[in-house]
Scaffold this active site. Structure first.
Site, PDB file in Angstrom:
ATOM      1  N   HIS A 117      -7.178   3.085  -5.406  1.00  0.00           N
ATOM      2  CA  HIS A 117      -6.781   3.277  -4.009  1.00  0.00           C
ATOM      3  C   HIS A 117      -5.373   2.758  -3.734  1.00  0.00           C
ATOM      4  O   HIS A 117      -4.776   3.094  -2.707  1.00  0.00           O
ATOM      5  CB  HIS A 117      -7.786   2.593  -3.074  1.00  0.00           C
ATOM      6  N   ASP A 176      -4.619   7.939  -2.336  1.00  0.00           N
ATOM      7  CA  ASP A 176      -5.463   7.886  -1.144  1.00  0.00           C
ATOM      8  C   ASP A 176      -6.571   8.923  -1.243  1.00  0.00           C
ATOM      9  O   ASP A 176      -6.493   9.878  -2.027  1.00  0.00           O
ATOM     10  CB  ASP A 176      -4.628   8.132   0.112  1.00  0.00           C
TER      11      ASP A 176
END
Length: 468
Positions: free
Chosen positions: A441, A445
């Site tokens: 992450h 995204d």
């Protein structure tokens, strides 16, 4: 005047000798760089010993800090040339050949085979230019260093192979002999291997030697012990097996634990209709005339590589202070071997056709299982694929291979009922494949990961686009 004449003559006689001494001191440690670009040898000149080269333990991968000496392919007195193998070394990745960068004769082997945790740069061999110089190093020992490897046992004669003819002696019924004899000749084994076998009550005739000329080494004995079930102490009757950790297994454990503990994983799942992809594969294989045989994994590699060119943010790596986005698409493919998991790389996969990808993948998988991969073939990569579909696994999540940002987990192909508006019943049966994208992450995204999966699905459900 006579004094100055005598003084000038003395200077002329002494000056060449001074120059020779100075020259020797400058050449006292002339480094030589091996083919890996690492300081591996140093040439020494001494008034006590002939001109010689000290060969240091090599770094065979960028992450390697120490390793194990599995076996020697040479003995004292042997001639060796540049490019020849000294022996086998276990690195943090695999077992590899230790290649000589010099020509010469083996004058001294400083560490016996089986020595573990040898630090990079530790002297292991002495080379000389002439065979007549070998005898001068019979009692040579290198200077003490602060970091000394753990040797299997203080065995000064560990390099000698015992081939002594002895009469066969009776043994007890409960304890197997370790001095096995065949026609009056003892099995060829190093003293260290013989001692370990005796301690473990193993008959040497049960072992197959992998050393030079079939010699049984410490590694052979340890491998046999590792496969032998042991009864737990305490009289519980529980049978268990203690398996020694290889360097490869230690590195896998360390890297995956670090990945899971430090990388914020998240997972995206998707089912892909593979009917058209399977039909394309079938048609191409029927036209191959034995030149190739495509697998579903070959199509997965191609579709993933093209999706990486569409969504370049996924083709990236976390570098602590910045994100590195790669221009090339190099796909690491997880391959299971006896010693552990390794990820050989299909370089420039987006530029290769299915036939070339299939050829490369088969060659790399074979080399991986034979422990024959070079560091250049498994170090790097920009994206990883792990496929457990051939084992019947329908869905799983994979751990990211740092510093890469993503890894794709591929499940098996299953028949499922799907909505089919063209059918009178309103539904139909389709072949589907479940894939799971694990993402870092910090780099990718959720929306970006979803875009990549959509692109992957597009190529798989309309596979003719892969051929454009």
């Amino acid at each position: 005047l006579n004094f100055w004449i005598m003084f000038s003559g003395l200077i002329r006689r002494v000056a060449p000798q001074v120059a020779r001494v100075a020259s020797r001191s400058l050449l006292a440690a002339r480094p030589s760089v091996n083919r890996h670009g690492l300081l591996a040898t140093s040439r020494f000149m001494s008034t006590d010993l002939p001109d010689h080269v000290v060969v240091d333990f090599p770094a065979l991968s960028p992450t390697m800090t120490q390793g194990n000496i599995v076996s020697w392919d040479v003995a004292v007195g042997d001639e060796i040339g540049a490019g020849d193998s000294f022996g086998e070394v276990e690195t943090d990745k695999a077992t590899m050949s230790f290649i000589s960068s010099d020509d010469g004769f083996i004058a001294k082997i400083l560490l016996p085979e089986g020595t573990k945790d040898v630090p990079i740069g530790k002297p292991v061999l002495i080379l000389v230019d002439e065979p007549s110089d070998v005898a001068a190093f019979e009692n040579y020992s290198p200077p003490d260093t602060s970091s000394s490897p753990t040797t299997p046992a203080p065995q000064p004669e560990a390099e000698k192979v015992e081939e002594i003819a002895t009469p066969t002696t009776p043994t007890t019924a409960n304890k197997p002999t370790t001095s096995s004899s065949f026609d009056g000749v003892r099995a060829k084994a190093s003293p260290l291997a013989r001692k370990l076998a005796e301690k473990a009550e193993i008959a040497l005739e049960n072992l197959v030697g992998t050393g030079q000329s079939g010699r049984i080494t410490e590694a052979d004995v340890n491998a046999y012990i590792a496969k032998k079930p042991t009864i737990a102490s305490g009289g519980t009757g529980v049978v268990y097996e203690d398996i020694p950790l290889s360097n490869v297994r230690k590195v896998i454990a360390s890297r995956l634990l670090g990945s899971k503990n430090t990388i914020p994983h998240y997972y995206l799942n998707l089912d892909v209709n593979v009917d058209k992809a399977m039909l394309l594969r079938k048609n191409l294989n029927e036209q191959a005339n034995g030149e190739y045989k495509l697998s579903m994994n070959d199509l997965v590699v191609k579709a993933a590589s093209l999706a990486l060119t569409d969504v370049k943010a996924v083709n990236s790596a976390w570098m602590d202070d910045f994100i590195r986005q790669y221009e090339t698409v190099d796909i690491s493919v997880a391959v299971s071997t006896d010693s552990g998991l390794i990820t050989p790389i299909i370089f420039n996969a987006d530029l290769k056709g299915l036939k070339e990808i299939s050829k490369d993948m088969k060659a790399l998988a074979t080399k991986a299982r034979d422990n024959a991969l070079t560091p250049e073939e498994y170090q790097g990569g920009t994206f990883t694929i792990s496929n457990l579909g051939m084992f019947g696994i329908n869905r799983f999540t994979a751990i990211i291979n740092p510093p890469q940002a993503c890894i794709l987990a591929v499940g098996t192909v299953e028949k499922k009922v799907v909505v089919d508006e063209a059918s009178e019943s309103g539904f139909g049966v389709a072949s589907t494949m479940s894939v799971t994208l694990s993402c870092d992450h910090r780099v990718v995204d959720g929306a970006v990961g979803a875009q990549w999966l959509a692109s992957f699905k597009k190529y798989f459900e309309d596979p003719m686009k892969m051929l454009l």
